[in-house]
Scaffold this motif. Sequence first.
Motif, PDB file in Angstrom:
ATOM      1  N   GLN A 107       0.842  -1.200   0.000  1.00 27.48           N
ATOM      2  CA  GLN A 107       0.000   0.000   0.000  1.00 27.48           C
ATOM      3  C   GLN A 107       0.880   1.254   0.000  1.00 27.48           C
ATOM      4  O   GLN A 107       0.575   2.244  -0.671  1.00 27.48           O
ATOM      5  CB  GLN A 107      -0.950  -0.018   1.209  1.00 27.48           C
ATOM      6  CG  GLN A 107      -1.864   1.188   1.311  1.00 27.48           C
ATOM      7  CD  GLN A 107      -2.809   1.366   0.113  1.00 27.48           C
ATOM      8  OE1 GLN A 107      -2.895   0.504  -0.764  1.00 27.48           O
ATOM      9  NE2 GLN A 107      -3.486   2.492   0.066  1.00 27.48           N
ATOM     10  N   ALA A 108       1.982   1.198   0.741  1.00 34.24           N
ATOM     11  CA  ALA A 108       2.913   2.331   0.746  1.00 34.24           C
ATOM     12  C   ALA A 108       3.449   2.574  -0.668  1.00 34.24           C
ATOM     13  O   ALA A 108       3.527   3.723  -1.127  1.00 34.24           O
ATOM     14  CB  ALA A 108       4.057   2.067   1.726  1.00 34.24           C
ATOM     15  N   ALA A 109       3.812   1.497  -1.356  1.00 32.28           N
ATOM     16  CA  ALA A 109       4.339   1.632  -2.723  1.00 32.28           C
ATOM     17  C   ALA A 109       3.292   2.290  -3.623  1.00 32.28           C
ATOM     18  O   ALA A 109       3.602   3.185  -4.424  1.00 32.28           O
ATOM     19  CB  ALA A 109       4.748   0.263  -3.265  1.00 32.28           C
ATOM     20  N   GLU A 110       2.070   1.865  -3.473  1.00 32.09           N
ATOM     21  CA  GLU A 110       0.961   2.434  -4.262  1.00 32.09           C
ATOM     22  C   GLU A 110       0.848   3.948  -4.037  1.00 32.09           C
ATOM     23  O   GLU A 110       0.519   4.708  -4.942  1.00 32.09           O
ATOM     24  CB  GLU A 110      -0.335   1.702  -3.850  1.00 32.09           C
ATOM     25  CG  GLU A 110      -1.633   2.465  -3.975  1.00 32.09           C
ATOM     26  CD  GLU A 110      -2.187   2.488  -5.388  1.00 32.09           C
ATOM     27  OE1 GLU A 110      -1.815   1.597  -6.167  1.00 32.09           O
ATOM     28  OE2 GLU A 110      -2.976   3.413  -5.683  1.00 32.09           O
ATOM     29  N   LEU A 111       1.169   4.390  -2.818  1.00 36.76           N
ATOM     30  CA  LEU A 111       1.020   5.810  -2.456  1.00 36.76           C
ATOM     31  C   LEU A 111       2.287   6.626  -2.712  1.00 36.76           C
ATOM     32  O   LEU A 111       2.363   7.792  -2.321  1.00 36.76           O
ATOM     33  CB  LEU A 111       0.647   5.920  -0.973  1.00 36.76           C
ATOM     34  CG  LEU A 111      -0.701   5.307  -0.568  1.00 36.76           C
ATOM     35  CD1 LEU A 111      -0.847   5.287   0.946  1.00 36.76           C
ATOM     36  CD2 LEU A 111      -1.853   6.079  -1.212  1.00 36.76           C
ATOM     37  N   GLY A 112       3.300   6.001  -3.324  1.00 41.00           N
ATOM     38  CA  GLY A 112       4.548   6.726  -3.598  1.00 41.00           C
ATOM     39  C   GLY A 112       5.472   6.796  -2.400  1.00 41.00           C
ATOM     40  O   GLY A 112       6.425   7.584  -2.389  1.00 41.00           O
ATOM     41  N   LEU A 113       5.186   5.983  -1.396  1.00 39.03           N
ATOM     42  CA  LEU A 113       6.058   5.919  -0.216  1.00 39.03           C
ATOM     43  C   LEU A 113       6.963   4.704  -0.314  1.00 39.03           C
ATOM     44  O   LEU A 113       6.736   3.804  -1.125  1.00 39.03           O
ATOM     45  CB  LEU A 113       5.191   5.833   1.050  1.00 39.03           C
ATOM     46  CG  LEU A 113       4.407   7.108   1.357  1.00 39.03           C
ATOM     47  CD1 LEU A 113       3.175   6.805   2.200  1.00 39.03           C
ATOM     48  CD2 LEU A 113       5.312   8.117   2.059  1.00 39.03           C
ATOM     49  N   ALA A 137       5.934 -10.060  21.964  1.00 39.07           N
ATOM     50  CA  ALA A 137       7.111 -10.244  21.103  1.00 39.07           C
ATOM     51  C   ALA A 137       7.205  -9.088  20.109  1.00 39.07           C
ATOM     52  O   ALA A 137       6.212  -8.743  19.449  1.00 39.07           O
ATOM     53  CB  ALA A 137       6.998 -11.569  20.352  1.00 39.07           C
ATOM     54  N   VAL A 138       8.376  -8.496  20.035  1.00 43.51           N
ATOM     55  CA  VAL A 138       8.625  -7.498  18.986  1.00 43.51           C
ATOM     56  C   VAL A 138       9.135  -8.283  17.781  1.00 43.51           C
ATOM     57  O   VAL A 138      10.244  -8.793  17.778  1.00 43.51           O
ATOM     58  CB  VAL A 138       9.652  -6.441  19.424  1.00 43.51           C
ATOM     59  CG1 VAL A 138       9.749  -5.335  18.376  1.00 43.51           C
ATOM     60  CG2 VAL A 138       9.292  -5.866  20.789  1.00 43.51           C
ATOM     61  N   ILE A 139       8.290  -8.394  16.778  1.00 39.96           N
ATOM     62  CA  ILE A 139       8.590  -9.289  15.654  1.00 39.96           C
ATOM     63  C   ILE A 139       9.488  -8.598  14.629  1.00 39.96           C
ATOM     64  O   ILE A 139      10.420  -9.191  14.095  1.00 39.96           O
ATOM     65  CB  ILE A 139       7.288  -9.732  14.939  1.00 39.96           C
ATOM     66  CG1 ILE A 139       6.290 -10.337  15.933  1.00 39.96           C
ATOM     67  CG2 ILE A 139       7.583 -10.672  13.785  1.00 39.96           C
ATOM     68  CD1 ILE A 139       6.583 -11.710  16.416  1.00 39.96           C
ATOM     69  N   GLU A 140       9.212  -7.339  14.349  1.00 43.24           N
ATOM     70  CA  GLU A 140       9.907  -6.667  13.261  1.00 43.24           C
ATOM     71  C   GLU A 140       9.745  -5.157  13.420  1.00 43.24           C
ATOM     72  O   GLU A 140       8.753  -4.691  13.985  1.00 43.24           O
ATOM     73  CB  GLU A 140       9.272  -7.135  11.932  1.00 43.24           C
ATOM     74  CG  GLU A 140      10.106  -6.954  10.703  1.00 43.24           C
ATOM     75  CD  GLU A 140      11.262  -7.943  10.572  1.00 43.24           C
ATOM     76  OE1 GLU A 140      11.341  -8.905  11.339  1.00 43.24           O
ATOM     77  OE2 GLU A 140      12.103  -7.706   9.694  1.00 43.24           O
ATOM     78  N   LEU A 141      10.703  -4.426  12.906  1.00 46.54           N
ATOM     79  CA  LEU A 141      10.536  -2.981  12.739  1.00 46.54           C
ATOM     80  C   LEU A 141      10.338  -2.705  11.255  1.00 46.54           C
ATOM     81  O   LEU A 141      10.776  -3.487  10.404  1.00 46.54           O
ATOM     82  CB  LEU A 141      11.767  -2.223  13.229  1.00 46.54           C
ATOM     83  CG  LEU A 141      12.147  -2.341  14.705  1.00 46.54           C
ATOM     84  CD1 LEU A 141      13.425  -1.554  14.980  1.00 46.54           C
ATOM     85  CD2 LEU A 141      11.019  -1.885  15.605  1.00 46.54           C
ATOM     86  N   MET A 142       9.728  -1.570  10.952  1.00 49.55           N
ATOM     87  CA  MET A 142       9.624  -1.169   9.556  1.00 49.55           C
ATOM     88  C   MET A 142       9.787   0.336   9.438  1.00 49.55           C
ATOM     89  O   MET A 142       9.120   1.092  10.158  1.00 49.55           O
ATOM     90  CB  MET A 142       8.270  -1.591   8.991  1.00 49.55           C
ATOM     91  CG  MET A 142       8.099  -1.144   7.551  1.00 49.55           C
ATOM     92  SD  MET A 142       7.061  -2.255   6.636  1.00 49.55           S
ATOM     93  CE  MET A 142       8.096  -3.690   6.506  1.00 49.55           C
ATOM     94  N   ALA A 143      10.694   0.734   8.567  1.00 49.73           N
ATOM     95  CA  ALA A 143      10.846   2.154   8.244  1.00 49.73           C
ATOM     96  C   ALA A 143       9.882   2.480   7.104  1.00 49.73           C
ATOM     97  O   ALA A 143       9.717   1.677   6.173  1.00 49.73           O
ATOM     98  CB  ALA A 143      12.279   2.441   7.819  1.00 49.73           C
ATOM     99  N   LEU A 144       9.264   3.653   7.181  1.00 51.72           N
ATOM    100  CA  LEU A 144       8.261   4.056   6.179  1.00 51.72           C
ATOM    101  C   LEU A 144       8.382   5.555   5.957  1.00 51.72           C
ATOM    102  O   LEU A 144       8.386   6.326   6.924  1.00 51.72           O
ATOM    103  CB  LEU A 144       6.861   3.717   6.725  1.00 51.72           C
ATOM    104  CG  LEU A 144       5.650   4.347   6.049  1.00 51.72           C
ATOM    105  CD1 LEU A 144       5.441   3.747   4.663  1.00 51.72           C
ATOM    106  CD2 LEU A 144       4.402   4.136   6.892  1.00 51.72           C
ATOM    107  N   GLY A 145       8.475   5.944   4.707  1.00 55.50           N
ATOM    108  CA  GLY A 145       8.538   7.372   4.458  1.00 55.50           C
ATOM    109  C   GLY A 145       8.757   7.681   2.990  1.00 55.50           C
ATOM    110  O   GLY A 145       8.675   6.801   2.120  1.00 55.50           O
TER     111      GLY A 145
END
Length: 170
Positions: A107-113, A137-145
């Motif tokens: 969805q981020a890719a669709e929005l140009g992110l 449990a902290v499963i994963e981090l994700m950077a978004l921008g």
Amino acid sequence: MTVLEAIRKRYSCRAYQDKPVEPEKLDSIFEAARLAPSAKNLQDWRFVAVTDRDKKRRLAEAAGNQMFIADAGVVIAACSSSDHVMRCGQPIGPIDVAIALEHMCLQAAELGLATCWIGSFYPEKVRAVLDIPDDIAVIELMALGYPADQPKKPRREPVEKILCYEKWRF
Ligand SMILES: Cc1cc2nc3c(=O)[nH]c(=O)nc-3n(C[C@H](O)[C@H](O)[C@H](O)COP(=O)(O)O)c2cc1C
């Protein structure tokens, strides 16, 4: 944009513009996560979205000093409290969270992110920054921008190497 176009557009972005992500874009990205499938429909995922500069810096440090993370508009900590194991022997927490995260990436890719999965981090440090309880449990981090780099051509195996039909032929 078709789903396959969004899949082709997604890449691991490791340089971000100093530009916040609009709330309505974030809403649609989390809607994509919310609609993801999950084992037994447990939806046992929880996301902590971080925009505070100091916290993002501390998360980047918790990820072994991958400091590009601090520049992303949002850093998401994807968590689960599930310790369910499926009959097949696989845990549902990481699998369900991963599906929801990839929905978000597309969805981020669709929005140009742009996004980057971050698995190289110290969970205890992330827990401390975000007040995440010990039983989560902290499963994963994700950077978004907004990206400040250019996508690289993906290096992938040819389909013949990863797929066979009817029986194991690898
Ligand atoms: C579960 C997982 C964990 C990852 N952890 C990191 C990470 O900590 N830091 C990083 O820069 N990239 C990380 N990546 C990104 C991968 O290196 C990247 O997806 C892979 O090299 C393919 O490149 P692409 O995403 O640009 O197609 C991770 C990817 C996945 C799926």
